[in-house]
Scaffold this motif. Structure first.
Motif, PDB file in Angstrom:
ATOM      1  N   GLN A  22      11.559 -16.709  -1.080  1.00 45.96           N
ATOM      2  CA  GLN A  22      10.787 -16.864  -2.308  1.00 45.96           C
ATOM      3  C   GLN A  22       9.340 -17.257  -2.012  1.00 45.96           C
ATOM      4  OE1 GLN A  22      13.194 -19.682  -4.455  1.00 45.96           O
ATOM      5  NE2 GLN A  22      14.322 -18.082  -5.541  1.00 45.96           N
ATOM      6  N   MET A  23       9.131 -18.118  -1.028  1.00 47.66           N
ATOM      7  CA  MET A  23       7.764 -18.507  -0.663  1.00 47.66           C
ATOM      8  C   MET A  23       6.999 -17.307  -0.096  1.00 47.66           C
ATOM      9  SD  MET A  23       7.979 -22.356   0.876  1.00 47.66           S
ATOM     10  CE  MET A  23       9.526 -22.266   1.775  1.00 47.66           C
ATOM     11  N   GLY A  24       7.678 -16.513   0.725  1.00 45.12           N
ATOM     12  CA  GLY A  24       7.036 -15.321   1.278  1.00 45.12           C
ATOM     13  C   GLY A  24       6.680 -14.325   0.190  1.00 45.12           C
ATOM     14  N   GLN A  25       7.572 -14.136  -0.777  1.00 41.63           N
ATOM     15  CA  GLN A  25       7.313 -13.206  -1.871  1.00 41.63           C
ATOM     16  C   GLN A  25       6.154 -13.686  -2.730  1.00 41.63           C
ATOM     17  OE1 GLN A  25       8.945 -10.211  -2.216  1.00 41.63           O
ATOM     18  NE2 GLN A  25       7.283  -9.835  -3.648  1.00 41.63           N
ATOM     19  N   LYS A  26       6.074 -14.991  -2.954  1.00 42.63           N
ATOM     20  CA  LYS A  26       4.971 -15.543  -3.746  1.00 42.63           C
ATOM     21  C   LYS A  26       3.634 -15.259  -3.065  1.00 42.63           C
ATOM     22  CE  LYS A  26       3.419 -19.829  -5.890  1.00 42.63           C
ATOM     23  NZ  LYS A  26       3.687 -21.256  -6.098  1.00 42.63           N
ATOM     24  N   LYS A  27       3.591 -15.406  -1.731  1.00 43.43           N
ATOM     25  CA  LYS A  27       2.359 -15.136  -0.985  1.00 43.43           C
ATOM     26  C   LYS A  27       1.980 -13.662  -1.101  1.00 43.43           C
ATOM     27  CE  LYS A  27       1.862 -17.135   2.998  1.00 43.43           C
ATOM     28  NZ  LYS A  27       1.982 -17.459   4.441  1.00 43.43           N
ATOM     29  N   LYS A  28       2.964 -12.758  -1.009  1.00 39.29           N
ATOM     30  CA  LYS A  28       2.694 -11.324  -1.132  1.00 39.29           C
ATOM     31  C   LYS A  28       2.172 -10.994  -2.529  1.00 39.29           C
ATOM     32  CE  LYS A  28       6.170  -9.724   2.152  1.00 39.29           C
ATOM     33  NZ  LYS A  28       7.423  -8.982   2.298  1.00 39.29           N
ATOM     34  N   ASP A  29       2.779 -11.599  -3.550  1.00 38.02           N
ATOM     35  CA  ASP A  29       2.347 -11.351  -4.926  1.00 38.02           C
ATOM     36  C   ASP A  29       0.901 -11.799  -5.137  1.00 38.02           C
ATOM     37  OD1 ASP A  29       4.847 -10.331  -5.485  1.00 38.02           O
ATOM     38  OD2 ASP A  29       5.567 -12.146  -6.492  1.00 38.02           O
ATOM     39  N   LEU A  30       0.536 -12.961  -4.593  1.00 30.47           N
ATOM     40  CA  LEU A  30      -0.836 -13.445  -4.733  1.00 30.47           C
ATOM     41  C   LEU A  30      -1.811 -12.490  -4.062  1.00 30.47           C
ATOM     42  CD1 LEU A  30      -0.347 -17.278  -4.102  1.00 30.47           C
ATOM     43  CD2 LEU A  30      -0.980 -16.175  -6.246  1.00 30.47           C
ATOM     44  N   ARG A  31      -1.449 -11.971  -2.892  1.00 28.02           N
ATOM     45  CA  ARG A  31      -2.333 -11.031  -2.198  1.00 28.02           C
ATOM     46  C   ARG A  31      -2.497  -9.746  -2.995  1.00 28.02           C
ATOM     47  NH1 ARG A  31      -0.115 -11.786   3.981  1.00 28.02           N
ATOM     48  NH2 ARG A  31      -1.050 -13.820   4.315  1.00 28.02           N
ATOM     49  N   LYS A  32      -1.409  -9.248  -3.591  1.00 26.20           N
ATOM     50  CA  LYS A  32      -1.497  -8.035  -4.410  1.00 26.20           C
ATOM     51  C   LYS A  32      -2.396  -8.259  -5.617  1.00 26.20           C
ATOM     52  CE  LYS A  32       2.925  -5.935  -3.247  1.00 26.20           C
ATOM     53  NZ  LYS A  32       4.251  -5.546  -3.755  1.00 26.20           N
ATOM     54  N   ASP A  33      -2.269  -9.417  -6.242  1.00 25.15           N
ATOM     55  CA  ASP A  33      -3.113  -9.738  -7.395  1.00 25.15           C
ATOM     56  C   ASP A  33      -4.585  -9.789  -7.005  1.00 25.15           C
ATOM     57  OD1 ASP A  33      -0.953  -9.857  -9.085  1.00 25.15           O
ATOM     58  OD2 ASP A  33      -0.805 -12.057  -9.046  1.00 25.15           O
ATOM     59  N   MET A  34      -4.879 -10.339  -5.833  1.00 28.85           N
ATOM     60  CA  MET A  34      -6.268 -10.402  -5.370  1.00 28.85           C
ATOM     61  C   MET A  34      -6.819  -9.004  -5.128  1.00 28.85           C
ATOM     62  SD  MET A  34      -6.008 -13.715  -2.839  1.00 28.85           S
ATOM     63  CE  MET A  34      -7.452 -13.247  -1.929  1.00 28.85           C
ATOM     64  N   ILE A  35      -6.010  -8.118  -4.565  1.00 26.32           N
ATOM     65  CA  ILE A  35      -6.453  -6.743  -4.315  1.00 26.32           C
ATOM     66  C   ILE A  35      -6.708  -6.028  -5.635  1.00 26.32           C
ATOM     67  CG2 ILE A  35      -5.707  -4.490  -3.453  1.00 26.32           C
ATOM     68  CD1 ILE A  35      -4.256  -6.029  -1.202  1.00 26.32           C
ATOM     69  N   ARG A  36      -5.809  -6.198  -6.596  1.00 28.04           N
ATOM     70  CA  ARG A  36      -5.974  -5.553  -7.904  1.00 28.04           C
ATOM     71  C   ARG A  36      -7.239  -6.032  -8.599  1.00 28.04           C
ATOM     72  NH1 ARG A  36      -0.245  -6.883  -9.395  1.00 28.04           N
ATOM     73  NH2 ARG A  36       0.943  -5.324  -8.262  1.00 28.04           N
ATOM     74  N   SER A  37      -7.489  -7.339  -8.575  1.00 26.79           N
ATOM     75  CA  SER A  37      -8.674  -7.854  -9.262  1.00 26.79           C
ATOM     76  C   SER A  37      -9.942  -7.383  -8.559  1.00 26.79           C
ATOM     77  CB  SER A  37      -8.636  -9.381  -9.337  1.00 26.79           C
ATOM     78  OG  SER A  37      -8.747  -9.955  -8.053  1.00 26.79           O
ATOM     79  N   ASP A  38      -9.890  -7.209  -7.241  1.00 24.11           N
ATOM     80  CA  ASP A  38     -11.051  -6.716  -6.497  1.00 24.11           C
ATOM     81  C   ASP A  38     -11.329  -5.262  -6.867  1.00 24.11           C
ATOM     82  OD1 ASP A  38     -13.134  -6.967  -4.617  1.00 24.11           O
ATOM     83  OD2 ASP A  38     -11.932  -5.913  -3.123  1.00 24.11           O
ATOM     84  N   GLU A  39     -10.294  -4.438  -7.008  1.00 24.73           N
ATOM     85  CA  GLU A  39     -10.475  -3.036  -7.394  1.00 24.73           C
ATOM     86  C   GLU A  39     -11.050  -2.937  -8.798  1.00 24.73           C
ATOM     87  OE1 GLU A  39      -6.626  -1.348  -6.895  1.00 24.73           O
ATOM     88  OE2 GLU A  39      -6.819  -1.181  -4.717  1.00 24.73           O
ATOM     89  N   THR A  40     -10.601  -3.781  -9.700  1.00 28.46           N
ATOM     90  CA  THR A  40     -11.104  -3.792 -11.068  1.00 28.46           C
ATOM     91  C   THR A  40     -12.584  -4.155 -11.076  1.00 28.46           C
ATOM     92  OG1 THR A  40      -8.941  -4.460 -11.870  1.00 28.46           O
ATOM     93  CG2 THR A  40     -10.778  -4.769 -13.370  1.00 28.46           C
TER      94      THR A  40
END
Length: 58
Positions: free
Chosen positions: A30-48
């Motif tokens: 669960q901790m690993g998945q949370k870290k992956k989710d945060l990274r995906k969110d950062m990439i999405r906000s950067d693309e936007t």
């Protein structure tokens, strides 16, 4: 004279906590998945941001 780096205070506290109560495999996943989710969110906000930036200067 040798230079020995001081250990990270936060890391020492984490290790002490884990010695008292080890993490289960589910908690680790669960901790690993949370870290992956945060990274995906950062990439999405950067693309936007880049998309909005391009539209402004047209």
């Amino acid at each position: 004279m040798e230079h020995t780096p001081k250990p990270d205070k936060n890391l020492i506290n984490t290790v002490k906590d884990l010695e008292k109560e080890p993490v289960t495999s589910q908690q680790a996943q669960q901790m690993g998945q949370k870290k992956k989710d945060l990274r995906k969110d950062m990439i999405r906000s950067d693309e936007t941001f880049k998309e909005n930036d391009r539209n402004t200067y047209q």
